[in-house]
Design an enzyme around this catalytic site. Sequence first.
Site, PDB file in Angstrom:
ATOM      1  N   THR A 186       0.823  -1.211   0.000  1.00  0.00           N
ATOM      2  CA  THR A 186       0.000   0.000   0.000  1.00  0.00           C
ATOM      3  C   THR A 186       0.857   1.260   0.000  1.00  0.00           C
ATOM      4  O   THR A 186       2.039   1.230   0.316  1.00  0.00           O
ATOM      5  CB  THR A 186      -0.944   0.011   1.216  1.00  0.00           C
ATOM      6  OG1 THR A 186      -0.178   0.041   2.413  1.00  0.00           O
ATOM      7  CG2 THR A 186      -1.848  -1.210   1.211  1.00  0.00           C
ATOM      8  N   ASP A 187       0.222   2.380  -0.317  1.00  0.00           N
ATOM      9  CA  ASP A 187       0.899   3.673  -0.265  1.00  0.00           C
ATOM     10  C   ASP A 187       0.438   4.422   0.985  1.00  0.00           C
ATOM     11  O   ASP A 187      -0.257   3.875   1.829  1.00  0.00           O
ATOM     12  CB  ASP A 187       0.653   4.473  -1.550  1.00  0.00           C
ATOM     13  CG  ASP A 187      -0.814   4.807  -1.791  1.00  0.00           C
ATOM     14  OD1 ASP A 187      -1.632   4.702  -0.845  1.00  0.00           O
ATOM     15  OD2 ASP A 187      -1.149   5.179  -2.923  1.00  0.00           O
ATOM     16  N   PHE A 188       0.793   5.681   1.091  1.00  0.00           N
ATOM     17  CA  PHE A 188       0.479   6.462   2.289  1.00  0.00           C
ATOM     18  C   PHE A 188      -1.023   6.659   2.510  1.00  0.00           C
ATOM     19  O   PHE A 188      -1.458   6.990   3.605  1.00  0.00           O
ATOM     20  CB  PHE A 188       1.193   7.816   2.253  1.00  0.00           C
ATOM     21  CG  PHE A 188       0.648   8.760   1.229  1.00  0.00           C
ATOM     22  CD1 PHE A 188      -0.295   9.723   1.586  1.00  0.00           C
ATOM     23  CD2 PHE A 188       1.044   8.686  -0.097  1.00  0.00           C
ATOM     24  CE1 PHE A 188      -0.818  10.592   0.635  1.00  0.00           C
ATOM     25  CE2 PHE A 188       0.527   9.558  -1.039  1.00  0.00           C
ATOM     26  CZ  PHE A 188      -0.400  10.506  -0.677  1.00  0.00           C
ATOM     27  N   THR A 189      -1.837   6.417   1.469  1.00  0.00           N
ATOM     28  CA  THR A 189      -3.288   6.572   1.623  1.00  0.00           C
ATOM     29  C   THR A 189      -3.953   5.292   2.135  1.00  0.00           C
ATOM     30  O   THR A 189      -5.147   5.301   2.428  1.00  0.00           O
ATOM     31  CB  THR A 189      -3.953   6.948   0.281  1.00  0.00           C
ATOM     32  OG1 THR A 189      -3.851   5.839  -0.613  1.00  0.00           O
ATOM     33  CG2 THR A 189      -3.328   8.191  -0.333  1.00  0.00           C
ATOM     34  N   LEU A 229      -4.165   2.620   0.239  1.00  0.00           N
ATOM     35  CA  LEU A 229      -4.618   1.900  -0.956  1.00  0.00           C
ATOM     36  C   LEU A 229      -3.428   1.181  -1.585  1.00  0.00           C
ATOM     37  O   LEU A 229      -2.279   1.568  -1.389  1.00  0.00           O
ATOM     38  CB  LEU A 229      -5.227   2.871  -1.960  1.00  0.00           C
ATOM     39  CG  LEU A 229      -6.402   3.715  -1.450  1.00  0.00           C
ATOM     40  CD1 LEU A 229      -6.863   4.677  -2.535  1.00  0.00           C
ATOM     41  CD2 LEU A 229      -7.538   2.828  -0.976  1.00  0.00           C
TER      42      LEU A 229
END
Length: 153
Positions: free
Chosen positions: A28-31, A33
């Site tokens: 996942t990324d920082f969001t 997602l």
Amino acid sequence: MPQDWTDLSGRLISGSHVLPVRVYYEDTDFTGLVYHGSYVRFFERGRSDFLRHCGIHHAELADGAHGPSIAFAVRQLNVSYLRPARIDDVLEIVTTLVEARGARIVLRQQALREGEVLAGADVTVAVITADGRPVRLPPALAARLAAMGHPAV
């Protein structure tokens, strides 16, 4: 013993290969997602395991088990991102052979969650020699693809 875990590399279902993949934090990324590049890794795993189910192994290709040392190189990759996946989702990576002809293999791949398409990719893979030149897929390997019910020339 891991070699006995037949589902570790997915299954062939209705002419396609299906590989289950769980989304981990690292995907996942920082969001929160799934990062777009993670889908590319998921698709790579699906392609590798599809070939494994066809009896085509990367190590054997590199070792020259079917003639000169060969490898697969992605020549073109078109990815469409439709819906997000999140941590702990279980995705199904579906790989379907579209065409295997000469030095080229074309595949269609999808990442699904509970039947919903989240991302899709059209991939063209080149068969190359150790020095990077295109070469035909050896006849025995083309026959393995054909035996799986897929077109091979």
